[in-house]
Design an enzyme around this catalytic site. Sequence first.
Site, PDB file in Angstrom:
ATOM      1  N   TRP A  28      -2.252  -7.996  -5.458  1.00 52.29           N
ATOM      2  CA  TRP A  28      -1.087  -8.711  -4.922  1.00 52.29           C
ATOM      3  C   TRP A  28      -1.344  -9.241  -3.517  1.00 52.29           C
ATOM      4  CZ3 TRP A  28      -0.888  -3.870  -7.168  1.00 52.29           C
ATOM      5  CH2 TRP A  28      -1.005  -2.788  -6.312  1.00 52.29           C
ATOM      6  N   ARG A  29      -2.481  -8.875  -2.934  1.00 52.38           N
ATOM      7  CA  ARG A  29      -2.824  -9.477  -1.638  1.00 52.38           C
ATOM      8  C   ARG A  29      -3.596 -10.772  -1.825  1.00 52.38           C
ATOM      9  NH1 ARG A  29      -4.349  -3.934   1.667  1.00 52.38           N
ATOM     10  NH2 ARG A  29      -2.185  -3.378   2.047  1.00 52.38           N
ATOM     11  N   GLU A  41       5.981  -4.809  -4.697  1.00 52.15           N
ATOM     12  CA  GLU A  41       6.756  -3.950  -3.794  1.00 52.15           C
ATOM     13  C   GLU A  41       7.673  -3.018  -4.576  1.00 52.15           C
ATOM     14  OE1 GLU A  41       6.498  -3.262  -0.748  1.00 52.15           O
ATOM     15  OE2 GLU A  41       4.953  -4.730  -0.342  1.00 52.15           O
ATOM     16  N   THR A  47       5.445   4.813  -6.753  1.00 50.75           N
ATOM     17  CA  THR A  47       4.253   4.977  -7.578  1.00 50.75           C
ATOM     18  C   THR A  47       3.000   4.646  -6.761  1.00 50.75           C
ATOM     19  OG1 THR A  47       5.657   4.174  -9.392  1.00 50.75           O
ATOM     20  CG2 THR A  47       3.341   4.409  -9.865  1.00 50.75           C
ATOM     21  N   LEU A  84       6.076   3.957 -16.063  1.00 53.38           N
ATOM     22  CA  LEU A  84       6.154   3.899 -14.592  1.00 53.38           C
ATOM     23  C   LEU A  84       7.273   4.792 -14.040  1.00 53.38           C
ATOM     24  CD1 LEU A  84       5.680   0.206 -13.403  1.00 53.38           C
ATOM     25  CD2 LEU A  84       4.387   2.186 -12.672  1.00 53.38           C
ATOM     26  N   GLY A  85       8.258   5.121 -14.893  1.00 55.02           N
ATOM     27  CA  GLY A  85       9.359   5.981 -14.437  1.00 55.02           C
ATOM     28  C   GLY A  85      10.330   5.240 -13.530  1.00 55.02           C
ATOM     29  N   TYR A 124      14.109  -1.998   3.158  1.00 58.64           N
ATOM     30  CA  TYR A 124      12.647  -2.015   3.098  1.00 58.64           C
ATOM     31  C   TYR A 124      12.136  -3.200   2.258  1.00 58.64           C
ATOM     32  CZ  TYR A 124       7.980  -1.388   1.569  1.00 58.64           C
ATOM     33  OH  TYR A 124       6.674  -1.677   1.288  1.00 58.64           O
ATOM     34  N   ASP A 142       8.827   2.306   5.800  1.00 58.97           N
ATOM     35  CA  ASP A 142       8.742   3.195   4.631  1.00 58.97           C
ATOM     36  C   ASP A 142       8.200   4.530   5.143  1.00 58.97           C
ATOM     37  OD1 ASP A 142       6.073   2.774   5.120  1.00 58.97           O
ATOM     38  OD2 ASP A 142       5.552   2.253   3.049  1.00 58.97           O
ATOM     39  N   CYS A 206      -9.232   6.103  14.768  1.00 58.98           N
ATOM     40  CA  CYS A 206      -7.992   5.334  14.828  1.00 58.98           C
ATOM     41  C   CYS A 206      -8.071   4.172  15.826  1.00 58.98           C
ATOM     42  CB  CYS A 206      -6.853   6.271  15.209  1.00 58.98           C
ATOM     43  SG  CYS A 206      -5.304   5.401  15.461  1.00 58.98           S
ATOM     44  N   CYS A 212      -1.378   6.044  21.429  1.00 59.98           N
ATOM     45  CA  CYS A 212      -0.651   7.042  20.627  1.00 59.98           C
ATOM     46  C   CYS A 212      -0.193   8.221  21.500  1.00 59.98           C
ATOM     47  CB  CYS A 212      -1.538   7.540  19.498  1.00 59.98           C
ATOM     48  SG  CYS A 212      -0.716   8.790  18.477  1.00 59.98           S
TER      49      CYS A 212
END
Length: 360
Positions: A28-29, A41, A47, A84-85, A124, A142, A206, A212
């Site tokens: 999807w990217r 999304e 999932t 997929l639930g 979201y 999220d 990171c 941070c």
Amino acid sequence: MTPSAAHLASVRTPLLDWYDRNKRDLPWRRTKDPYAIWLSEVMLQQTQVATVIPYWERFLARFPTVLALAAAPLDDVLSGWKGLGYYSRARNLHRAAQEVVSRFGGKLPSTAAELLSLPGFGRYTSGAVASIAFGEQAPLVDGNVARVLSRLFEVEGLPGDREREATLWELATLLVKGERPGDFNQALMEHGATTCRPENPLCLLCPVRTGCVAFRKGRVDELPPAKVRAAPKKLTLALAVWAHADTLLFARRADSGLFGGLWELPAAEVDEDATEAETTLRLTGALGAGVKLEAMLGTVKRQLTHRDLTLRLYRVSGPLRPTRSAAFQELRWCTPSEAATLGMSTAMQRALEAAMTALK
Ligand code: SF4
């Protein structure tokens, strides 16, 4: 809490650079189609990425456009979602596609505010689709983003705490302002999924370590505090296996609640230690017709995220074959292979398989 412009910049630029170098190659990217991005999304909400990929590809092949999805019968959509639930996602997706057609001429609206008015679009999803598909500077938070921002900006409070949520959304709103908002939102999520992980975050690798606060103060393990998970509830359902000629009785559940809108062998909730008489009463009540328990055919157990599910299968008979009942949207007598084309949860599918084996 309002972080300085320098603090925001110390996060924004390095994170985008890191994303450009490290982003996972996800199908999807590679698309600019807002519908395909929206679908990803929705599927990703509860999932894992690896599970979603084949489902996303199959679903898109079956319903390639918003128009195709809107025109499809709900049963087809639910059957495309099988496995997929969280089927409410599929029902909302379908309803939203129909509203996109009726209210927006078949084109997904491009702003988070408009998207928010569609079924299934929370804050979201609206932010994700508006920023990724349409380039709007719309924030999103999220679980991954919440964790990353809690650590970067030392946001206190338990997950679910209102003040904490408000602070996180404010921070996300400030951070997304700038170039490539969709990529930036994805960078935040990707960083949380791969580097700033819940356990053992990879702080030494990171890209935003210098900005941070949790790292600087040695509080990485404390932020965010762990959510106390409720134990899954036990749920026992008695299922009626009612055979007539080569058909069985199937029922479609009400739209809301567990397995909402899906088909099943008609089920009624019973106590874990229900007697046969109590079970008879419950199934009779659910079917609106007298039911006699002929035999216990077996038990199927499934572990759902919030439920320990026990399905007890009973071969039943009765003087009148019911064709409708107040407890279900629809009752239908059909062959098991016809039933396989209806939308049915994986748990109910297993129960049907067990019933068929026992009836042989
Ligand atoms: Fe997360 Fe560690 Fe990076 Fe801070 S330094 S953002 S805790 S990975």
